[in-house]
Design a protein around this motif. Structure first.
Motif, short mmCIF file in Angstrom:
data_model
loop_
_atom_site.label_atom_id
_atom_site.label_comp_id
_atom_site.label_asym_id
_atom_site.label_seq_id
_atom_site.Cartn_x
_atom_site.Cartn_y
_atom_site.Cartn_z
N ARG A 90 -6.21 -3.19 -7.98
CA ARG A 90 -5.30 -3.39 -6.86
C ARG A 90 -5.34 -2.18 -5.92
O ARG A 90 -5.55 -1.05 -6.34
CB ARG A 90 -3.87 -3.59 -7.35
CG ARG A 90 -3.69 -4.84 -8.22
CD ARG A 90 -2.27 -4.95 -8.72
NE ARG A 90 -1.34 -5.12 -7.62
CZ ARG A 90 -1.04 -6.30 -7.07
NH1 ARG A 90 -1.62 -7.39 -7.51
NH2 ARG A 90 -0.17 -6.39 -6.08
N HIS A 137 -9.57 -10.26 -0.67
CA HIS A 137 -10.84 -9.59 -0.37
C HIS A 137 -10.64 -8.36 0.50
O HIS A 137 -11.59 -7.62 0.75
CB HIS A 137 -11.81 -10.56 0.30
CG HIS A 137 -12.12 -11.75 -0.53
ND1 HIS A 137 -12.77 -11.67 -1.75
CD2 HIS A 137 -11.85 -13.07 -0.35
CE1 HIS A 137 -12.89 -12.88 -2.28
NE2 HIS A 137 -12.34 -13.75 -1.45
N GLY A 138 -9.43 -8.14 0.97
CA GLY A 138 -9.13 -6.95 1.75
C GLY A 138 -9.35 -7.14 3.23
O GLY A 138 -10.08 -8.03 3.67
N SER A 139 -8.68 -6.28 4.01
CA SER A 139 -8.78 -6.37 5.46
C SER A 139 -8.72 -4.96 6.06
O SER A 139 -7.88 -4.15 5.69
CB SER A 139 -7.64 -7.20 6.04
OG SER A 139 -7.59 -7.09 7.45
N TRP A 161 -15.16 3.17 2.10
CA TRP A 161 -15.20 2.92 0.66
C TRP A 161 -16.17 3.91 0.01
O TRP A 161 -17.31 4.06 0.45
CB TRP A 161 -15.64 1.49 0.37
CG TRP A 161 -14.54 0.46 0.46
CD1 TRP A 161 -14.42 -0.54 1.35
CD2 TRP A 161 -13.41 0.36 -0.41
NE1 TRP A 161 -13.28 -1.27 1.12
CE2 TRP A 161 -12.64 -0.74 0.03
CE3 TRP A 161 -12.96 1.09 -1.52
CZ2 TRP A 161 -11.46 -1.13 -0.58
CZ3 TRP A 161 -11.78 0.70 -2.13
CH2 TRP A 161 -11.05 -0.40 -1.68
N SER A 207 -6.15 0.40 -2.61
CA SER A 207 -7.31 1.10 -2.06
C SER A 207 -7.84 2.17 -3.01
O SER A 207 -8.70 2.96 -2.64
CB SER A 207 -6.94 1.75 -0.72
OG SER A 207 -5.82 2.59 -0.87
N GLN A 237 -9.21 1.89 -6.88
CA GLN A 237 -9.47 0.98 -7.98
C GLN A 237 -10.35 1.66 -9.02
O GLN A 237 -11.13 2.57 -8.71
CB GLN A 237 -10.16 -0.29 -7.46
CG GLN A 237 -9.35 -1.01 -6.38
CD GLN A 237 -10.01 -2.28 -5.90
OE1 GLN A 237 -11.04 -2.72 -6.43
NE2 GLN A 237 -9.42 -2.90 -4.88
N TRP A 282 -6.43 0.19 4.81
CA TRP A 282 -7.08 -0.97 4.17
C TRP A 282 -6.00 -1.75 3.44
O TRP A 282 -5.31 -1.20 2.59
CB TRP A 282 -8.17 -0.51 3.21
CG TRP A 282 -8.91 -1.66 2.58
CD1 TRP A 282 -8.64 -2.26 1.38
CD2 TRP A 282 -10.02 -2.36 3.14
NE1 TRP A 282 -9.51 -3.29 1.16
CE2 TRP A 282 -10.38 -3.37 2.24
CE3 TRP A 282 -10.74 -2.23 4.33
CZ2 TRP A 282 -11.44 -4.25 2.47
CZ3 TRP A 282 -11.79 -3.11 4.57
CH2 TRP A 282 -12.14 -4.10 3.65
N ALA A 290 -5.60 -4.16 0.83
CA ALA A 290 -6.46 -4.68 -0.24
C ALA A 290 -6.09 -6.10 -0.65
O ALA A 290 -6.96 -6.89 -1.02
CB ALA A 290 -6.40 -3.75 -1.45
N ALA A 319 0.83 -1.21 0.00
CA ALA A 319 0.00 0.00 0.00
C ALA A 319 0.87 1.26 0.00
O ALA A 319 0.54 2.25 -0.67
CB ALA A 319 -0.93 -0.01 1.21
N SER A 342 -19.46 -8.34 0.75
CA SER A 342 -18.66 -7.63 -0.24
C SER A 342 -19.36 -6.36 -0.69
O SER A 342 -20.56 -6.17 -0.48
CB SER A 342 -18.41 -8.53 -1.45
OG SER A 342 -17.64 -9.65 -1.09
N GLN A 381 -13.64 -6.86 -3.08
CA GLN A 381 -13.31 -6.23 -1.81
C GLN A 381 -14.49 -6.27 -0.85
O GLN A 381 -15.65 -6.04 -1.24
CB GLN A 381 -12.88 -4.79 -2.03
CG GLN A 381 -11.59 -4.64 -2.82
CD GLN A 381 -10.37 -5.15 -2.04
OE1 GLN A 381 -10.11 -4.70 -0.94
NE2 GLN A 381 -9.64 -6.09 -2.63
#
Length: 585
Positions: A490, A96-98, A516, A492, A494, A88, A90, A78, A534, A510
């Motif tokens: 890819r 799926h991101g965290s 978001w 945070s 997109q 975040w 990604a 990131a 999601s 994501q």
């Protein structure tokens, strides 16, 4: 030792008008006064020695190794994308991101990332980060010890702190890197508090604020535990209301400086399943519950069981050896208490450190359960052995003070020295034992890069019982007639190209989380979670350029503003202190 606390290096050679030979500690203190760089070199050398098994065998696959490896790798990724503070990750959690960085202290990850940007190897970067933490912890302990003890015994305190058994426990079998880094800042928090109690004014308060902020940005739980024992520590040092107010001001400043992270923890932890942390019941992890199996431990044989299955036994062994040194040191200080009885300030700091160390050791036992019940947030510590971070710092100082007392003892010096050396050696043996117990499997860590996120850091919208799989593609049409192509899926930020022939609902890989923001042709549109958790949104017919970006929510923005104000306040406080505090300037 410093004047008032017993700086006797030069005067010790003259007693009753007769010159006395300097002992080794006094000669060492004189050498360190002339060559202070020896402290830095010694700490770096000890850090290298402590890290040598990792340099030979690779990074240990301790309990948290794979988690820190993933977070470090995606945090660095990131940063490479230009995100100054990645909240975040990604690429984590199977892509799926965290949202873990909204709850997890970022400072050690920044250090690892700095090395990773140079080396392009996450495990090597983690190794260097831990080596730096080893060395810095010795230096900060030396700084604290020098407030109350001589240079020679302060170097011992620094060395023991670096090589302490719980220090090794955190790194080798545990791989708890953030907790491991908390060893660096804790001595500074205790030192700043002591300096305030000694009357160094608002400059020391600014010192406390900065050091406490660094501790918060390193590990959330250790500063929480520290905040609980600090009132006892400061009250054992002073009852002066002005100085107590300066301590409170320093802690408030530390909270403000770290607000850009902390406000998010306070207001956005409701969006992750953090309550699952309580499934790890602290009552199952009290130490000294079963001491019998300790006698069957083979000190220099690799562990025969998975580390998690041996956790309680090893933590008890470490705590026991620490307690032995604490008791030996306390006994020696009591026996030689007459030396410091003429110095009330010396007695005050020893009493304060003794109380803090005894209390934190007590908090690891089930006898302290009534305190845990009285303070419900303590349950989030999960493992009572976390208190040993503070116990280790306190024991290092008690041991150093005991060494000073042995040097000044007029009788039984050999007996006291032998008992003390055995206790110290036993701690070092247990440190070596932790190295042996650690599993070494760097390749296994790297294979877990794309593993699943810890459940307690999963967004609350993710329904684990919902059988529909999360989308494997970056984006797909869930309903309607259209196509979606990823231009950049890819990180945070997109972007996608959407061709919708009818009103269409899109699903994204994501996971949904506050922050978001979706824009279609530059105009923001609503988004939310689908049944799988999601991101989902609807676009109208036409050809569109769609962007997803992870942006600041109001708590994150408020935190940044508070931190900015407190940074300015820190400089104002230092300026005022320079003009008003008698010790400044």
């Amino acid at each position: 030792m410093k004047s008032g606390a017993g700086e006797r290096v030069m005067s010790a050679s003259v007693q009753n008008g007769t010159e006395q030979p300097l002992n080794w500690e006094q000669r060492l203190s004189i050498m360190l006064a002339k060559r202070p760089w020896i402290v830095i070199v010694t700490c770096l050398a000890l850090a290298t020695a402590a890290l040598l098994p990792i340099l030979i065998f690779g990074f240990p696959r301790g309990s948290d190794a794979t988690l820190h490896y993933r977070w470090s790798a995606f945090f660095t990724e990131a940063l490479r994308e230009g995100v100054v503070y990645p909240r975040w990750l990604a690429g984590a959690n199977h892509g799926h991101g965290s949202p873990v960085m909204n709850c997890y202290s970022p400072l050690p990850l920044y250090v690892t990332a700095a090395f990773n940007l140079l080396l392009h190897n996450t495990l090597q970067a983690m190794t260097l980060s831990c080596g730096l933490a080893f060395a810095l912890s010795g230096m900060t302990m030396y700084v604290f010890s020098r407030s109350v003890l001589s240079r020679g015994v302060s170097l011992f305190a620094a060395g023991f702190y670096v090589l302490a058994a719980y220090h090794f426990f955190d790194l080798y079998p545990g791989s708890a890197i953030n907790e491991f880094w908390s060893f660096v800042w804790l001595p500074l928090v205790l030192d700043a508090t002591y300096r305030i109690a000694k009357g160094e004014g608002w400059r020391a308060s600014a010192y406390l604020g900065l050091s406490y902020a660094l501790l918060i940005l390193t590990h959330v739980l250790i500063p929480f535990a520290t905040a609980l024992i600090l009132p006892i520590y400061i009250l054992a040092l002073t009852r002066n209301w002005r100085r107590l107010a300066q301590v409170a001001g320093g802690l408030a400043l530390g909270l403000g400086l770290s607000a850009f992270f902390l406000i998010s923890v306070v207001f956005e932890r409701q969006y992750v399943k953090i309550a699952l942390a309580l499934d790890e019941d602290y009552r199952r992890h009290f130490l000294f519950r079963r001491t019998g199996p300790i006698w069957n431990v083979s000190l220099f044989s690799p562990s025969q069981v998975p580390y998690n299955g041996n956790y309680l036994l090893e933590a008890t062994l470490v705590a026991g050896t620490l307690a032995i040194l604490f008791l030996v040191g306390s006994f020696l200080l009591w026996r030689e208490r007459g030396v410091e009885s003429r110095d009330p300030s010396g007695l005050a700091w020893r009493r304060a450190i003794w109380v803090v160390t005894a209390l934190t050791l007590f908090m690891t036992t089930r006898r302290s359960a009534f305190i845990w019940r009285a303070i419900p947030p303590l349950a989030y510590l999960q493992f009572p052995n976390r208190w040993l971070v503070i116990s280790t710092a306190g024991t290092s100082l008690i041991a150093a003070a005991a060494l000073a007392a042995i040097m000044q003892a007029k009788r039984r010096r050999i007996l006291y020295g032998t008992a003390f050396a055995i206790a110290v050696a036993f701690n070092l043996v247990i440190s070596a034992h932790q190295v042996v117990q650690a599993p070494y499997d760097a390749a296994g860590i790297e294979r877990k890069l794309h593993g699943r996120e810890v459940q307690m850091y999963m967004p609350v919208w993710r329904d684990e019982n919902y059988k529909h799989e999360l989308v494997a593609a970056p984006a797909e049409i869930l309903s309607g007639d259209g196509d979606v192509q990823a231009a950049d899926d890819r990180g945070s930020r997109q972007s996608y190209v959407v061709t919708a022939r009818t009103s269409s609902t899109l699903g994204f890989r994501q996971l949904y989380f506050p922050g978001w923001v979706a824009r279609v042709d530059g105009n923001p549109i609503a988004l939310g979670p689908n049944r799988a958790g999601s991101i989902q949104l609807t676009v109208e017919p036409g050809e569109h350029h769609l962007t997803l970006s992870f942006e600041d929510t109001w708590p994150r923005t408020a935190g940044k503003l508070i931190s900015a104000v407190c940074i300015a306040g820190l400089f104002v406080l230092l300026f005022v202190a320079r003009r008003t505090d008698p010790q400044s300037g």
